[in-house]
Write an enzyme that holds these catalytic residues in place. Structure first.
Site, PDB file in Angstrom:
ATOM      1  N   ARG A   1     -57.326 -39.492 -53.632  1.00 42.20           N
ATOM      2  CA  ARG A   1     -56.573 -38.863 -52.546  1.00 42.20           C
ATOM      3  C   ARG A   1     -56.199 -39.950 -51.534  1.00 42.20           C
ATOM      4  NH1 ARG A   1     -59.910 -36.124 -48.481  1.00 42.20           N
ATOM      5  NH2 ARG A   1     -59.115 -37.787 -47.175  1.00 42.20           N
TER       6      ARG A   1
ATOM      7  N   HIS B   1     -56.822 -35.599 -45.781  1.00 42.62           N
ATOM      8  CA  HIS B   1     -57.210 -34.289 -46.304  1.00 42.62           C
ATOM      9  C   HIS B   1     -56.164 -33.249 -45.940  1.00 42.62           C
ATOM     10  CE1 HIS B   1     -59.639 -30.900 -47.501  1.00 42.62           C
ATOM     11  NE2 HIS B   1     -59.591 -30.400 -46.288  1.00 42.62           N
TER      12      HIS B   1
ATOM     13  N   TYR C   1     -63.703 -42.064 -41.819  1.00 39.23           N
ATOM     14  CA  TYR C   1     -64.770 -42.008 -42.823  1.00 39.23           C
ATOM     15  C   TYR C   1     -64.545 -42.900 -44.045  1.00 39.23           C
ATOM     16  CZ  TYR C   1     -61.475 -38.485 -44.688  1.00 39.23           C
ATOM     17  OH  TYR C   1     -60.353 -37.819 -45.129  1.00 39.23           O
TER      18      TYR C   1
END
Length: 347
Positions: A247, A251, A260
């Site tokens: 990805r 998100h 993160y």
């Protein structure tokens, strides 16, 4: 660890030339990826313009979604997650309905009558048991239709995932389980949520085949998905396909992945871009040109702009529409709630 099926390598080279399909199909696969990438990029722009709500981009995962959805036919079932707009569009969802859905408009909550496509699932993994149910219904009716359901790597840690695989294996359901391992469950890396390094091996615990595929190689994804669909149609039961991808996007458009993860891994995966990979292969074989690329871009832009116009023309939803598309026939509770809303509007 299972062998990773790869037919076209990251540099556009043929790794398994004996598995290459005909040029016409290669072009179809490329066009499908370019089409959904165009949608993904424009959807983010619409959000920034205040013309669309929170949206989960899928850029970089086009091969995993288009390659699998193209293995289905119109009479099959598709159960997408919230990140699978690309699979839904490839399968036949009108672009304007997809835009309406991400605008939280009721005009995007239902699908065309002739399309066995479920609205995007936001709860994690609940679509897997539902797909098994649809597949068993087709089996009981005597058709050879199949169901295909998508999930992320995080969803494979949910109980629904395991229950669905066990149920499908025990009853030999004609269902294909797509497990898109994109490395992240929101901000949790796959290595944190499970010690397993090959999620396709989980199929063995339920007595069904498991396949591990390079999720950025659309030719390999299509090959594996078509084999699984063919098995299901012929009565050989379910298959679990793990597409190994990443990805590269946030998100959702409201996410900051920099909080993160570092960008180093993302850059590595950007070099494995599925669209560029197939384009390089096609150009190297004389099957694609820059002139055709420009023409395709113009075609996709016109299609998208026309779809936006249709989406903009949808009437504003009425408050009672929130109760529609829940059941085919409204329950007594829904009827009471509808009357309550209408009464409040009148008052």
């Amino acid at each position: 660890m299972s062998e990773l099926l790869q037919i076209i390598g990251p540099g556009g080279e043929a790794v398994r030339p004996e598995l290459l399909p005909e040029p016409a199909l290669l072009e179809q696969l490329y066009r499908a990826m370019r089409r959904i990438r165009h949608f993904d990029e424009r959807a983010v722009i619409l959000h920034r313009q205040g013309r669309m709500g929170v949206y989960p981009p899928f850029g970089g995962m086009e091969a995993s979604q288009a390659g699998s959805a193209l293995a289905l036919r119109r009479s099959d079932w598709l159960f997408p997650t919230y990140r699978d707009s690309g699979a839904a569009l490839t399968y036949g969802m009108p672009i304007e309905r997809c835009i309406a859905y991400w605008r939280t408009s009721p005009h995007g909550w239902s699908m065309p009558e002739d399309l066995k496509l479920l609205p995007f699932y936001v709860p994690i993994a609940t679509q897997y048991p539902h797909a098994v149910g649809a597949a068993l219904a087709e089996k009981m009716r005597g058709t050879d239709n199949v169901a295909m359901a998508f999930i992320g790597d995080g969803g494979s840690s949910e109980g629904d995932f395991h229950e669905a695989l066990n149920f499908a294996g025990a009853l030999n359901a004609p269902v294909v389980f797509m497990l898109q391992n994109n490395g992240w469950a929101i901000s949790v890396p796959t290595s944190t949520q499970t010690k397993a390094t090959d999620l396709s091996l989980r199929a063995q615990g339920y007595g069904i085949p498991g396949v591990r595929v390079d999720g950025n190689d659309i030719v390999a994804v299509y090959h594996a998905a078509l084999e699984a669909v063919t098995r299901a149609r012929s009565g050989e039961g379910p298959t679990l396909i793990e597409t190994v991808t990443y990805r590269v996007k946030p998100h959702t458009v409201s996410d900051d992945p920099g909080r993160y993860r570092t960008e180093e891994a993302t850059r590595t995966w950007l070099e494995r871009d599925p669209v560029r990979r197939l384009k390089t292969f096609l150009e190297g074989r004389g099957l694609w040109s820059e002139e055709r690329e420009v023409a395709l871009e113009a075609e996709l832009m016109a299609e998208f702009e026309q779809a936006v116009e249709r989406a903009d023309a949808f009437p504003e939803p009425e408050p009672v529409e929130i109760l529609e598309h829940v059941f085919k026939e409204p329950t007594p509770a829904l009827r009471r709630q509808r009357e309550q809303i209408l009464e409040e509007l009148r008052g």
